[in-house]
Design a protein around this motif. Structure first.
Motif, PDB file in Angstrom:
ATOM      1  N   ALA A  22       0.819  -1.199   0.000  1.00  0.00           N
ATOM      2  CA  ALA A  22       0.000   0.000   0.000  1.00  0.00           C
ATOM      3  C   ALA A  22       0.856   1.252   0.000  1.00  0.00           C
ATOM      4  CB  ALA A  22      -0.932  -0.005   1.211  1.00  0.00           C
ATOM      5  N   ALA A  23       2.139   1.097   0.367  1.00  0.00           N
ATOM      6  CA  ALA A  23       3.024   2.253   0.430  1.00  0.00           C
ATOM      7  C   ALA A  23       3.618   2.608  -0.932  1.00  0.00           C
ATOM      8  CB  ALA A  23       4.158   1.984   1.417  1.00  0.00           C
ATOM      9  N   ALA A  24       3.358   1.760  -1.935  1.00  0.00           N
ATOM     10  CA  ALA A  24       3.930   2.000  -3.258  1.00  0.00           C
ATOM     11  C   ALA A  24       3.350   3.258  -3.875  1.00  0.00           C
ATOM     12  CB  ALA A  24       3.668   0.807  -4.160  1.00  0.00           C
ATOM     13  N   LEU A  25       4.112   3.839  -4.789  1.00  0.00           N
ATOM     14  CA  LEU A  25       3.650   5.027  -5.489  1.00  0.00           C
ATOM     15  C   LEU A  25       2.450   4.705  -6.371  1.00  0.00           C
ATOM     16  CD1 LEU A  25       6.935   6.719  -6.774  1.00  0.00           C
ATOM     17  CD2 LEU A  25       5.353   7.655  -5.103  1.00  0.00           C
ATOM     18  N   ASP A  26       1.620   5.696  -6.605  1.00  0.00           N
ATOM     19  CA  ASP A  26       0.572   5.583  -7.596  1.00  0.00           C
ATOM     20  C   ASP A  26       1.253   5.338  -8.935  1.00  0.00           C
ATOM     21  OD1 ASP A  26      -1.322   6.042  -9.587  1.00  0.00           O
ATOM     22  OD2 ASP A  26      -2.299   7.658  -8.493  1.00  0.00           O
ATOM     23  N   PRO A  27       0.922   4.250  -9.641  1.00  0.00           N
ATOM     24  CA  PRO A  27       1.592   3.943 -10.922  1.00  0.00           C
ATOM     25  C   PRO A  27       1.564   5.100 -11.915  1.00  0.00           C
ATOM     26  CG  PRO A  27       0.247   2.099 -10.223  1.00  0.00           C
ATOM     27  CD  PRO A  27      -0.068   3.222  -9.287  1.00  0.00           C
ATOM     28  N   MET A  28       0.520   5.920 -11.867  1.00  0.00           N
ATOM     29  CA  MET A  28       0.416   7.024 -12.815  1.00  0.00           C
ATOM     30  C   MET A  28       1.300   8.208 -12.433  1.00  0.00           C
ATOM     31  SD  MET A  28      -1.426   5.622 -15.019  1.00  0.00           S
ATOM     32  CE  MET A  28      -1.650   6.980 -16.156  1.00  0.00           C
ATOM     33  N   LYS A  29       2.016   8.071 -11.313  1.00  0.00           N
ATOM     34  CA  LYS A  29       2.961   9.103 -10.887  1.00  0.00           C
ATOM     35  C   LYS A  29       4.368   8.548 -10.755  1.00  0.00           C
ATOM     36  CE  LYS A  29      -0.595  11.644  -8.298  1.00  0.00           C
ATOM     37  NZ  LYS A  29      -1.003  12.147  -6.960  1.00  0.00           N
ATOM     38  N   ASP A  30       4.504   7.265 -10.952  1.00  0.00           N
ATOM     39  CA  ASP A  30       5.788   6.591 -10.744  1.00  0.00           C
ATOM     40  C   ASP A  30       6.594   6.592 -12.046  1.00  0.00           C
ATOM     41  OD1 ASP A  30       7.896   4.939 -10.146  1.00  0.00           O
ATOM     42  OD2 ASP A  30       6.683   3.407  -9.145  1.00  0.00           O
ATOM     43  N   LYS A  31       7.443   7.592 -12.213  1.00  0.00           N
ATOM     44  CA  LYS A  31       8.197   7.736 -13.460  1.00  0.00           C
ATOM     45  C   LYS A  31       9.214   6.613 -13.646  1.00  0.00           C
ATOM     46  CE  LYS A  31       7.544  12.749 -13.670  1.00  0.00           C
ATOM     47  NZ  LYS A  31       6.468  12.641 -14.676  1.00  0.00           N
ATOM     48  N   ASP A  32       9.675   6.038 -12.551  1.00  0.00           N
ATOM     49  CA  ASP A  32      10.593   4.911 -12.664  1.00  0.00           C
ATOM     50  C   ASP A  32       9.870   3.693 -13.239  1.00  0.00           C
ATOM     51  OD1 ASP A  32      13.311   3.716 -11.940  1.00  0.00           O
ATOM     52  OD2 ASP A  32      11.983   2.374 -10.832  1.00  0.00           O
ATOM     53  N   LEU A  33       8.653   3.460 -12.781  1.00  0.00           N
ATOM     54  CA  LEU A  33       7.855   2.341 -13.291  1.00  0.00           C
ATOM     55  C   LEU A  33       7.502   2.554 -14.765  1.00  0.00           C
ATOM     56  CD1 LEU A  33       6.316  -0.315 -12.714  1.00  0.00           C
ATOM     57  CD2 LEU A  33       4.356   1.094 -12.037  1.00  0.00           C
ATOM     58  N   MET A  34       7.266   3.795 -15.141  1.00  0.00           N
ATOM     59  CA  MET A  34       6.872   4.095 -16.507  1.00  0.00           C
ATOM     60  C   MET A  34       7.944   3.736 -17.536  1.00  0.00           C
ATOM     61  SD  MET A  34       5.092   7.810 -15.931  1.00  0.00           S
ATOM     62  CE  MET A  34       3.538   7.985 -15.028  1.00  0.00           C
ATOM     63  N   THR A  35       9.182   3.681 -17.090  1.00  0.00           N
ATOM     64  CA  THR A  35      10.289   3.424 -18.020  1.00  0.00           C
ATOM     65  C   THR A  35      11.129   2.217 -17.606  1.00  0.00           C
ATOM     66  OG1 THR A  35      11.681   4.995 -16.800  1.00  0.00           O
ATOM     67  CG2 THR A  35      10.455   5.857 -18.679  1.00  0.00           C
ATOM     68  N   TRP A  36      10.586   1.342 -16.776  1.00  0.00           N
ATOM     69  CA  TRP A  36      11.399   0.250 -16.235  1.00  0.00           C
ATOM     70  C   TRP A  36      11.941  -0.670 -17.317  1.00  0.00           C
ATOM     71  CZ3 TRP A  36      10.875  -4.950 -16.843  1.00  0.00           C
ATOM     72  CH2 TRP A  36       9.650  -5.451 -17.275  1.00  0.00           C
ATOM     73  N   TYR A  37      11.222  -0.830 -18.412  1.00  0.00           N
ATOM     74  CA  TYR A  37      11.640  -1.803 -19.426  1.00  0.00           C
ATOM     75  C   TYR A  37      12.892  -1.373 -20.188  1.00  0.00           C
ATOM     76  CZ  TYR A  37       8.582   1.172 -22.351  1.00  0.00           C
ATOM     77  OH  TYR A  37       7.954   2.228 -22.978  1.00  0.00           O
ATOM     78  N   GLY A 315       6.532  17.218 -22.973  1.00  0.00           N
ATOM     79  CA  GLY A 315       5.944  17.841 -21.798  1.00  0.00           C
ATOM     80  C   GLY A 315       6.381  17.134 -20.529  1.00  0.00           C
ATOM     81  N   ASP A 316       5.414  16.739 -19.714  1.00  0.00           N
ATOM     82  CA  ASP A 316       5.709  16.015 -18.474  1.00  0.00           C
ATOM     83  C   ASP A 316       5.765  14.508 -18.674  1.00  0.00           C
ATOM     84  OD1 ASP A 316       5.796  18.391 -17.028  1.00  0.00           O
ATOM     85  OD2 ASP A 316       3.643  18.354 -16.590  1.00  0.00           O
ATOM     86  N   GLU A 317       5.472  14.050 -19.882  1.00  0.00           N
ATOM     87  CA  GLU A 317       5.464  12.607 -20.150  1.00  0.00           C
ATOM     88  C   GLU A 317       6.889  12.104 -20.374  1.00  0.00           C
ATOM     89  OE1 GLU A 317       3.260  10.429 -19.851  1.00  0.00           O
ATOM     90  OE2 GLU A 317       1.425  11.624 -19.701  1.00  0.00           O
ATOM     91  N   VAL A 318       7.260  11.083 -19.615  1.00  0.00           N
ATOM     92  CA  VAL A 318       8.630  10.558 -19.700  1.00  0.00           C
ATOM     93  C   VAL A 318       8.721   9.338 -20.609  1.00  0.00           C
ATOM     94  CG1 VAL A 318       9.223  11.423 -17.423  1.00  0.00           C
ATOM     95  CG2 VAL A 318       8.327   9.092 -17.648  1.00  0.00           C
ATOM     96  N   GLN A 319       7.587   8.778 -21.011  1.00  0.00           N
ATOM     97  CA  GLN A 319       7.613   7.554 -21.807  1.00  0.00           C
ATOM     98  C   GLN A 319       8.275   7.790 -23.157  1.00  0.00           C
ATOM     99  OE1 GLN A 319       5.958   6.608 -24.835  1.00  0.00           O
ATOM    100  NE2 GLN A 319       6.545   4.464 -24.732  1.00  0.00           N
TER     101      GLN A 319
END
Length: 568
Positions: A22-37, A315-319
């Motif tokens: 439950a302590a994990a970041l909201d996926p839609m705000k987690d920039k590390d998760l967005m680019t993990w691959y 913009g703010d999108e890191v993908q």
């Protein structure tokens, strides 16, 4: 291919996905998760594909990239998405929107590609599945009123009868499951007000759910759903109103999906093809049909796939896509909400090849293929033209040697080798090194070549939005993007050399593959590579073994002369 995965946050409640903290970041705000691959496995222990280091290596050799056109054979692409618009292929010989076939290729105003599942009267959204078409076509032939004639037909057409029986089994079983799922999700949707009421104004936490004392069966079921989603970062800590909004959105997606399956995919009487497309479907030689509506009614899947290959951060999108620096996307609409048709697949391949695509991504598949010979001919056509085919392994958690997933590069599962050399088949991996195979991914040591990231993949979707998706549909474009990078910097590479480079250099793992069977239940035994692709390693392998070995390596730039200054 099952093109839609109901959002994972709902599935937590039914034990289909492991719970997160439950302590994990909201996926839609987690920039590390967005680019993990894109991560480097050696530095992070996360099985990404090492994207940035690949570019650095290739550029360190003095190589200059050439643009590579990647054909995306899919549901459609939002060509003006802000994350894609600058990386869309444009037909250099076609004048946009003048109603003429300027380049004489038989397709009018095909500026960004073509749509083979549309026509003058519109575009196909939902279509039925291939098993449904087969049952409809052969039911009266093999199980008609005349039992004697049935047996005669079965003896005369053994291959068709075998395909019919396989299709009938799937049609009956999956059709019933679709109807049950539609009813289940509809019921859960109706319970959302009860869930909100049970929270009694409190934010959603495991403790708040534990305090609920159900007095009716509906309340008990509602509490079970709340318990399941309470540890999902998308729901944890949300107010009752926020929970209501999120659940309604996910139930709408689920209900739409299974209603389509129940009323269209497995409906023998549903067939929009003739009215909308207007072609003679049984004429496999016919290829001039369709329109230039690249997006179609639902481009979610295709836009996501295109973004994984060549999406651009803005913009703010890191993908960003794997080949964002070097690739252009050719959009070929081939796959409806249902099963693709063999005629369209074959024509899509030939169109893409003839119009300059060097890599084709095919994130689709089905268990039966009545026109497989036509598709195989298109495969060979692509091979003769030096075009690489990248194919998703499928999402049924099955061994491909036991359950063929068409179109296949093996004419028989008993064959030792594929009949073509230009296709790479891709399974899906996760960012969890201990549970590396995505639970849905198909597998086989001979028939799957490599694995690539295919779970929790963040990429563009229509209406200028982004979303996480999962599937071998997402893993395949990761590999297509990787192949495009190699080909951009080393244009002499042949498809089989690109495949060898990716297979030979994969990061292996011997963790439990979590298969339905304990036989060969290790990750390194469920694909030819035994691992997840590493683009940096593949780049070095291709450069050393194919590019430099052929004497085509670029020479480093000459050093500038420096004037000598005499000491005074």
């Amino acid at each position: 291919m099952k093109r839609l995965f109901i959002a994972t946050s709902f599935l937590f409640g039914f034990g289909l996905v492991s719970a997160q903290s439950a302590a994990a970041l909201d996926p839609m705000k987690d920039k590390d998760l967005m680019t993990w691959y894109h991560k480097d496995f050696s530095a992070t222990n996360v099985y990404g594909i090492n994207t940035e280091n690949a570019y650095k290596y290739l550029e360190s050799k003095g190589l200059k990239p050439k643009t590579v056109v990647v054909g995306v054979l899919d549901s459609g692409v939002e060509v003006d998405h802000p994350g894609l618009v600058k990386n869309m292929w444009k037909n250099p010989n076609e004048v946009p929107n003048n109603g003429k076939d300027d380049d004489g290729n038989g397709y009018v105003d095909d500026v960004h590609g073509w749509n083979f599942i549309g026509g003058k009267s519109g575009d196909i959204d939902a279509d039925n599945l291939e098993v449904t078409r087969i049952v409809k076509k052969y039911q009266s032939v093999f199980e008609g009123a005349d039992s004697s004639q049935n047996k005669t037909n079965q003896a005369k057409m053994p291959a068709e009868f075998e395909m019919y029986m396989k299709s009938k089994e799937i049609y009956t079983k999956k059709g019933m499951e679709a109807k049950q799922a539609f009813q289940t999700y509809s019921m859960i949707n109706s319970m959302i007000p009860t869930m909100v009421s049970l929270l009694n104004g409190k934010v959603l936490t495991p403790e708040a759910v534990a305090a609920i004392k159900p007095t009716t069966q509906e309340q008990a079921m509602s509490a079970q759903v709340l318990s399941g989603i309470a540890t999902d970062p998308q729901f944890a800590g949300k107010t009752p109103a926020e929970v209501e909004t999120l659940l309604k959105a996910q139930m709408k997606e689920a209900i739409t999906h299974f209603e389509s399956q129940a009323t269209k995919h497995y409906n023998l009487d549903f067939d929009p093809r003739a009215e909308i497309v207007g072609d003679n479907y049984d004429d496999y030689k016919e290829k001039y049909y369709g329109n230039n509506n690249y997006e179609g009614p639902d481009a979610g899947h295709g836009t996501h796939v295109a973004g994984i290959i060549a999406g651009l951060a803005h913009g703010d999108e890191v993908q960003y896509g794997v080949a964002s620096k070097v690739a252009k996307i050719m959009a070929i609409r081939t796959v409806p909400n249902g099963d693709e048709r063999d005629k369209d697949v074959a024509n899509s391949i030939r169109y893409a090849v003839d119009n300059g695509a060097k890599i084709l991504n095919m994130s689709f598949g089905k268990p039966v293929s009545p026109g497989k010979e036509v598709v195989w001919d298109a495969f060979k056509y692509a091979q003769d033209k030096g075009v690489l085919l990248v194919k998703a392994a499928g999402n049924d958690n099955e061994d491909l040697a036991e359950n063929t997933y068409f179109p296949s590069n093996f004419k028989s599962t008993a064959d030792a080798q594929p009949f073509i050399s230009n296709m790479i088949v891709v399974g899906a991996s996760t960012k969890d090194a201990e549970f590396l195979r995505a639970s849905f991914s198909n597998y086989n040591q001979k028939m799957v070549d490599v694995f690539a990231p295919g779970q929790e993949i963040y990429a563009p979707v229509p209406d200028a939005k982004y979303r996480y998706e999962q599937g071998t549909s997402m893993a395949s474009p990761v590999v297509a993007g990787a192949a495009a990078v190699l080909l951009a910097y080393m244009p002499n590479l042949k498809p089989e050399q690109i495949i060898e480079s990716l297979v030979k250099t994969a990061n292996k793992s011997s963790v439990n593959a979590m298969l339905p069977t304990n036989t060969n239940n290790r990750f390194d035994l469920i694909s030819r590579s035994g691992g997840v692709i590493d683009l940096r390693k593949a780049a070095e392998y291709a450069y050393t073994n194919f590019y430099k070995a052929e004497g085509k390596a670029s020479k480093p730039a000459p050093k500038k002369a420096v004037a000598k200054i005499k000491a005074k």
